[in-house]
Design an enzyme around this catalytic site. Structure first.
Site, PDB file in Angstrom:
ATOM      1  N   ASP A   7       1.017  -0.998   0.177  1.00  0.00           N
ATOM      2  CA  ASP A   7      -0.165  -0.022   0.189  1.00  0.00           C
ATOM      3  C   ASP A   7       0.707   1.292   0.197  1.00  0.00           C
ATOM      4  O   ASP A   7       2.030   1.093  -0.269  1.00  0.00           O
ATOM      5  CB  ASP A   7      -1.070   0.081   1.134  1.00  0.00           C
ATOM      6  CG  ASP A   7      -0.338   0.317   2.532  1.00  0.00           C
ATOM      7  OD1 ASP A   7       0.723   0.358   2.564  1.00  0.00           O
ATOM      8  OD2 ASP A   7      -1.196   0.363   3.520  1.00  0.00           O
ATOM      9  N   HIS A   8       0.297   2.329   0.152  1.00  0.00           N
ATOM     10  CA  HIS A   8       1.222   3.755   0.348  1.00  0.00           C
ATOM     11  C   HIS A   8       2.125   3.524   1.299  1.00  0.00           C
ATOM     12  O   HIS A   8       3.314   4.032   1.041  1.00  0.00           O
ATOM     13  CB  HIS A   8       0.311   4.725   0.246  1.00  0.00           C
ATOM     14  CG  HIS A   8      -0.741   4.700   1.515  1.00  0.00           C
ATOM     15  ND1 HIS A   8      -1.648   3.852   1.801  1.00  0.00           N
ATOM     16  CD2 HIS A   8      -0.437   5.427   2.884  1.00  0.00           C
ATOM     17  CE1 HIS A   8      -2.296   4.040   2.722  1.00  0.00           C
ATOM     18  NE2 HIS A   8      -1.686   4.879   3.666  1.00  0.00           N
ATOM     19  N   CYS A  64       3.194  -3.018   4.051  1.00  0.00           N
ATOM     20  CA  CYS A  64       2.498  -2.089   4.208  1.00  0.00           C
ATOM     21  C   CYS A  64       3.048  -1.341   5.527  1.00  0.00           C
ATOM     22  O   CYS A  64       4.174  -1.440   5.789  1.00  0.00           O
ATOM     23  CB  CYS A  64       0.973  -2.308   4.649  1.00  0.00           C
ATOM     24  SG  CYS A  64       0.708  -3.357   6.146  1.00  0.00           S
ATOM     25  N   GLY A  65       2.295  -0.400   6.314  1.00  0.00           N
ATOM     26  CA  GLY A  65       3.184   0.309   7.290  1.00  0.00           C
ATOM     27  C   GLY A  65       3.619  -0.648   8.178  1.00  0.00           C
ATOM     28  O   GLY A  65       4.801  -0.542   8.676  1.00  0.00           O
ATOM     29  N   THR A  66       2.739  -1.317   8.971  1.00  0.00           N
ATOM     30  CA  THR A  66       3.110  -2.587  10.041  1.00  0.00           C
ATOM     31  C   THR A  66       3.456  -3.936   9.149  1.00  0.00           C
ATOM     32  O   THR A  66       4.355  -4.621  10.095  1.00  0.00           O
ATOM     33  CB  THR A  66       2.037  -2.776  10.968  1.00  0.00           C
ATOM     34  OG1 THR A  66       0.655  -2.994  10.246  1.00  0.00           O
ATOM     35  CG2 THR A  66       1.747  -0.947  11.609  1.00  0.00           C
ATOM     36  N   GLY A  67       2.946  -4.185   8.185  1.00  0.00           N
ATOM     37  CA  GLY A  67       3.000  -5.462   7.562  1.00  0.00           C
ATOM     38  C   GLY A  67       1.925  -6.324   8.257  1.00  0.00           C
ATOM     39  O   GLY A  67       1.737  -7.299   7.617  1.00  0.00           O
ATOM     40  N   GLY A  69      -1.632  -5.562   8.232  1.00  0.00           N
ATOM     41  CA  GLY A  69      -2.955  -5.564   7.511  1.00  0.00           C
ATOM     42  C   GLY A  69      -2.845  -6.418   6.174  1.00  0.00           C
ATOM     43  O   GLY A  69      -3.494  -7.283   5.859  1.00  0.00           O
ATOM     44  N   HIS A  97      10.626 -24.122   8.168  1.00  0.00           N
ATOM     45  CA  HIS A  97       9.610 -24.850   8.982  1.00  0.00           C
ATOM     46  C   HIS A  97       8.231 -24.680   8.518  1.00  0.00           C
ATOM     47  O   HIS A  97       7.416 -25.537   8.740  1.00  0.00           O
ATOM     48  CB  HIS A  97       9.691 -24.427  10.609  1.00  0.00           C
ATOM     49  CG  HIS A  97      11.000 -25.036  11.205  1.00  0.00           C
ATOM     50  ND1 HIS A  97      11.233 -24.945  12.490  1.00  0.00           N
ATOM     51  CD2 HIS A  97      12.243 -25.612  10.507  1.00  0.00           C
ATOM     52  CE1 HIS A  97      12.433 -25.652  12.701  1.00  0.00           C
ATOM     53  NE2 HIS A  97      12.901 -25.936  11.569  1.00  0.00           N
ATOM     54  N   ARG A 108       7.066   0.771   8.322  1.00  0.00           N
ATOM     55  CA  ARG A 108       7.125   1.908   9.356  1.00  0.00           C
ATOM     56  C   ARG A 108       8.046   0.990  10.707  1.00  0.00           C
ATOM     57  O   ARG A 108       8.006   1.773  11.634  1.00  0.00           O
ATOM     58  CB  ARG A 108       5.946   2.441   9.779  1.00  0.00           C
ATOM     59  CG  ARG A 108       5.290   3.242   8.623  1.00  0.00           C
ATOM     60  CD  ARG A 108       4.140   3.694   8.797  1.00  0.00           C
ATOM     61  NE  ARG A 108       3.527   4.345   7.625  1.00  0.00           N
ATOM     62  CZ  ARG A 108       2.226   4.386   7.359  1.00  0.00           C
ATOM     63  NH1 ARG A 108       1.364   4.059   7.974  1.00  0.00           N
ATOM     64  NH2 ARG A 108       1.698   5.061   6.413  1.00  0.00           N
ATOM     65  N   ARG A 131       8.946 -33.605   9.269  1.00  0.00           N
ATOM     66  CA  ARG A 131       8.001 -33.528  10.240  1.00  0.00           C
ATOM     67  C   ARG A 131       7.458 -31.945   9.988  1.00  0.00           C
ATOM     68  O   ARG A 131       6.235 -31.976  10.494  1.00  0.00           O
ATOM     69  CB  ARG A 131       8.527 -33.490  11.778  1.00  0.00           C
ATOM     70  CG  ARG A 131       9.463 -32.255  12.206  1.00  0.00           C
ATOM     71  CD  ARG A 131      10.132 -32.648  13.347  1.00  0.00           C
ATOM     72  NE  ARG A 131      10.805 -31.309  14.028  1.00  0.00           N
ATOM     73  CZ  ARG A 131      12.109 -30.921  13.639  1.00  0.00           C
ATOM     74  NH1 ARG A 131      12.703 -31.909  12.628  1.00  0.00           N
ATOM     75  NH2 ARG A 131      12.785 -29.862  13.998  1.00  0.00           N
ATOM     76  N   HIS A 132       7.812 -31.410   9.346  1.00  0.00           N
ATOM     77  CA  HIS A 132       7.434 -29.915   9.195  1.00  0.00           C
ATOM     78  C   HIS A 132       6.459 -29.743   8.212  1.00  0.00           C
ATOM     79  O   HIS A 132       5.228 -29.211   8.228  1.00  0.00           O
ATOM     80  CB  HIS A 132       8.321 -28.824   8.866  1.00  0.00           C
ATOM     81  CG  HIS A 132       9.676 -28.768   9.678  1.00  0.00           C
ATOM     82  ND1 HIS A 132       9.297 -28.346  11.232  1.00  0.00           N
ATOM     83  CD2 HIS A 132      10.818 -28.936   9.805  1.00  0.00           C
ATOM     84  CE1 HIS A 132      10.549 -28.466  11.853  1.00  0.00           C
ATOM     85  NE2 HIS A 132      11.379 -28.708  11.052  1.00  0.00           N
ATOM     86  N   ARG A 135       2.727 -30.728   9.708  1.00  0.00           N
ATOM     87  CA  ARG A 135       2.446 -29.494  10.465  1.00  0.00           C
ATOM     88  C   ARG A 135       1.664 -28.664   9.459  1.00  0.00           C
ATOM     89  O   ARG A 135       0.664 -27.953   9.273  1.00  0.00           O
ATOM     90  CB  ARG A 135       3.408 -28.901  11.192  1.00  0.00           C
ATOM     91  CG  ARG A 135       3.958 -29.588  12.275  1.00  0.00           C
ATOM     92  CD  ARG A 135       5.132 -29.299  12.906  1.00  0.00           C
ATOM     93  NE  ARG A 135       5.332 -30.251  13.844  1.00  0.00           N
ATOM     94  CZ  ARG A 135       6.844 -30.667  14.576  1.00  0.00           C
ATOM     95  NH1 ARG A 135       7.591 -29.658  14.250  1.00  0.00           N
ATOM     96  NH2 ARG A 135       6.920 -31.409  15.376  1.00  0.00           N
TER      97      ARG A 135
END
Ligand code: RB5
Length: 147
Positions: A7-8, A64-67, A69, A97, A108, A131-132, A135
């Site tokens: 995003d922006h 995105c800003g935080t990753g 959303g 894994h 950000r 094993r991964h 899962r």
């Protein structure tokens, strides 16, 4: 082929990542956004998620800003395992894994230097299976239960 989306809030970092991928000679497809104008992260998380889930791209990188959303959006697409990473250890382990197929970054949260190291770590590690795999199959079962 690597699918890219942002995003922006992630636009400037995506430009840096594209330059870095160019320097490494790695192919990518940019699913937007293409300007710094305010926009809605679910659109781009979904676009990259669908590109990876369909097989058009092997891996994705979303920002995105935080990753947060944009990773939530990508993870709504069946077959996507998007991992939000703020350090190289997580980026390595989520490939080994979790067989993560999409990397999410918070522009950000992490600086560009660390972000590029995280990108390299994500791209340069492989799923270990064993094993991964059991899962990851259980994750897929949860997803199938939603249908
Ligand atoms: C946009 O302001 C911001 O909310 C977005 O980039 C992201 O951080 C959402 O999770």
């Amino acid at each position: 082929m690597i699918a890219l989306g942002c995003d922006h809030g992630g636009f400037a970092l995506k430009q840096e990542i594209m330059k870095h991928l160019d320097d490494r000679g790695l192919a990518y497809k940019d699913y937007g956004t293409y300007t710094e104008e305010s926009c809605d992260y679910p659109i781009y998380g979904e676009a990259v998620g669908r590109a990876v889930a369909s097989g058009a791209c092997e891996l994705g990188i979303i920002i995105c800003g935080t990753g947060i959303g944009i990773s939530m959006a990508a993870n709504k697409v069946k077959g996507v395992r998007a991992a939000l990473c703020g350090d190289c250890f997580s980026a390595e382990m989520t490939r080994k894994h979790n067989d993560a197929n999409v990397l999410a970054l918070g522009a950000r949260v992490v600086g560009p230097g660390l972000a590029l190291k995280i990108v390299d770590t994500f791209l340069d590690n492989e799923f270990e299976g064993g094993r991964h795999a059991r899962r990851v199959a259980l994750l897929n079962e949860i997803e199938s239960g939603n249908e």
